[in-house]
Design a protein around this motif. Structure first.
Motif, mmCIF file in Angstrom:
data_model
loop_
_atom_site.group_PDB
_atom_site.id
_atom_site.type_symbol
_atom_site.label_atom_id
_atom_site.label_comp_id
_atom_site.label_asym_id
_atom_site.label_seq_id
_atom_site.Cartn_x
_atom_site.Cartn_y
_atom_site.Cartn_z
ATOM 1 N N ASP A 63 121.415 37.373 -5.307
ATOM 2 C CA ASP A 63 122.529 37.003 -4.435
ATOM 3 C C ASP A 63 122.773 35.494 -4.411
ATOM 4 O O ASP A 63 123.630 35.022 -3.668
ATOM 5 N N GLY A 64 122.015 34.748 -5.195
ATOM 6 C CA GLY A 64 122.204 33.303 -5.252
ATOM 7 C C GLY A 64 121.368 32.511 -4.273
ATOM 8 O O GLY A 64 121.500 31.289 -4.185
ATOM 9 N N PHE A 65 120.485 33.187 -3.514
ATOM 10 C CA PHE A 65 119.595 32.457 -2.617
ATOM 11 C C PHE A 65 118.528 31.745 -3.436
ATOM 12 O O PHE A 65 118.007 32.304 -4.408
ATOM 13 N N GLU A 66 118.193 30.516 -3.046
ATOM 14 C CA GLU A 66 117.153 29.780 -3.748
ATOM 15 C C GLU A 66 115.772 30.303 -3.374
ATOM 16 O O GLU A 66 115.502 30.552 -2.199
ATOM 17 N N VAL A 67 114.943 30.473 -4.365
ATOM 18 C CA VAL A 67 113.546 30.851 -4.178
ATOM 19 C C VAL A 67 112.718 29.737 -4.770
ATOM 20 O O VAL A 67 112.835 29.413 -5.952
ATOM 21 N N GLN A 68 111.910 29.119 -3.921
ATOM 22 C CA GLN A 68 111.078 27.998 -4.364
ATOM 23 C C GLN A 68 109.673 28.515 -4.679
ATOM 24 O O GLN A 68 109.093 29.282 -3.897
ATOM 25 N N LEU A 69 109.148 28.095 -5.816
ATOM 26 C CA LEU A 69 107.761 28.371 -6.174
ATOM 27 C C LEU A 69 107.058 27.029 -6.222
ATOM 28 O O LEU A 69 107.523 26.104 -6.907
ATOM 29 N N ALA A 70 105.964 26.912 -5.458
ATOM 30 C CA ALA A 70 105.285 25.640 -5.309
ATOM 31 C C ALA A 70 103.804 25.752 -5.633
ATOM 32 O O ALA A 70 103.183 26.780 -5.375
ATOM 33 N N GLU A 71 103.272 24.675 -6.195
ATOM 34 C CA GLU A 71 101.836 24.557 -6.482
ATOM 35 C C GLU A 71 101.319 23.311 -5.781
ATOM 36 O O GLU A 71 101.813 22.219 -5.985
ATOM 37 N N HIS A 72 100.347 23.511 -4.905
ATOM 38 C CA HIS A 72 99.662 22.393 -4.243
ATOM 39 C C HIS A 72 98.331 22.158 -4.939
ATOM 40 O O HIS A 72 97.643 23.103 -5.297
ATOM 41 N N SER A 73 97.973 20.904 -5.090
ATOM 42 C CA SER A 73 96.663 20.611 -5.696
ATOM 43 C C SER A 73 95.818 19.780 -4.761
ATOM 44 O O SER A 73 96.250 19.272 -3.778
#
Length: 121
Positions: free
Chosen positions: A111-121
């Motif tokens: 639907d065009g919603f942003e999905v953020q994938l994040a990596e913390h170190s």
């Protein structure tokens, strides 16, 4: 008063297409599926709170360009990017490294919603 966030709701045009994305590709387990007031609803388990609620509807209450995104933590950003590429999901923005301990990128759901994938170190 003590609060905890229970769920985030996205109103989606096509529930099965969204389920293919969030459940089939991203791997979020279906916690339950039901109907309420004539609308099909699916609750997806994120492993912790909040849950992700998808509601089938023709009239999204929130437009994707309003700045709302859903974010998930991944162990390896590079592996996530490769996996999504193999699934035909392009990176919409990023990767972005705002500080030495955080990297993330965005993809778009059906639907065009942003999905953020994040990596913390």
């Amino acid at each position: 008063m003590e609060l905890s966030l229970n769920w985030i709701t996205l109103r989606v045009r096509d529930l099965e297409t969204s389920l293919n994305f969030y459940h089939g590709i991203l791997g979020l387990p279906i916690e339950r599926r039901f109907e309420s007031r004539g609308k099909q609803i699916v609750m997806l388990d994120t492993g912790t709170h909040p849950k992700l609620e998808l509601i089938q509807g023709n009239d999204p209450a929130l437009k994707p360009e309003c700045g709302v995104s859903v974010g998930f933590e991944v162990k390896s950003l590079d592996e996530a990017m490769e996996y999504l590429k193999s699934q035909g999901i392009p990176v919409a923005r990023g990767p972005i490294t705002p500080n030495p301990h955080l990297r993330f990128f965005y993809i778009l759901d059906p639907d065009g919603f942003e999905v953020q994938l994040a990596e913390h170190s």
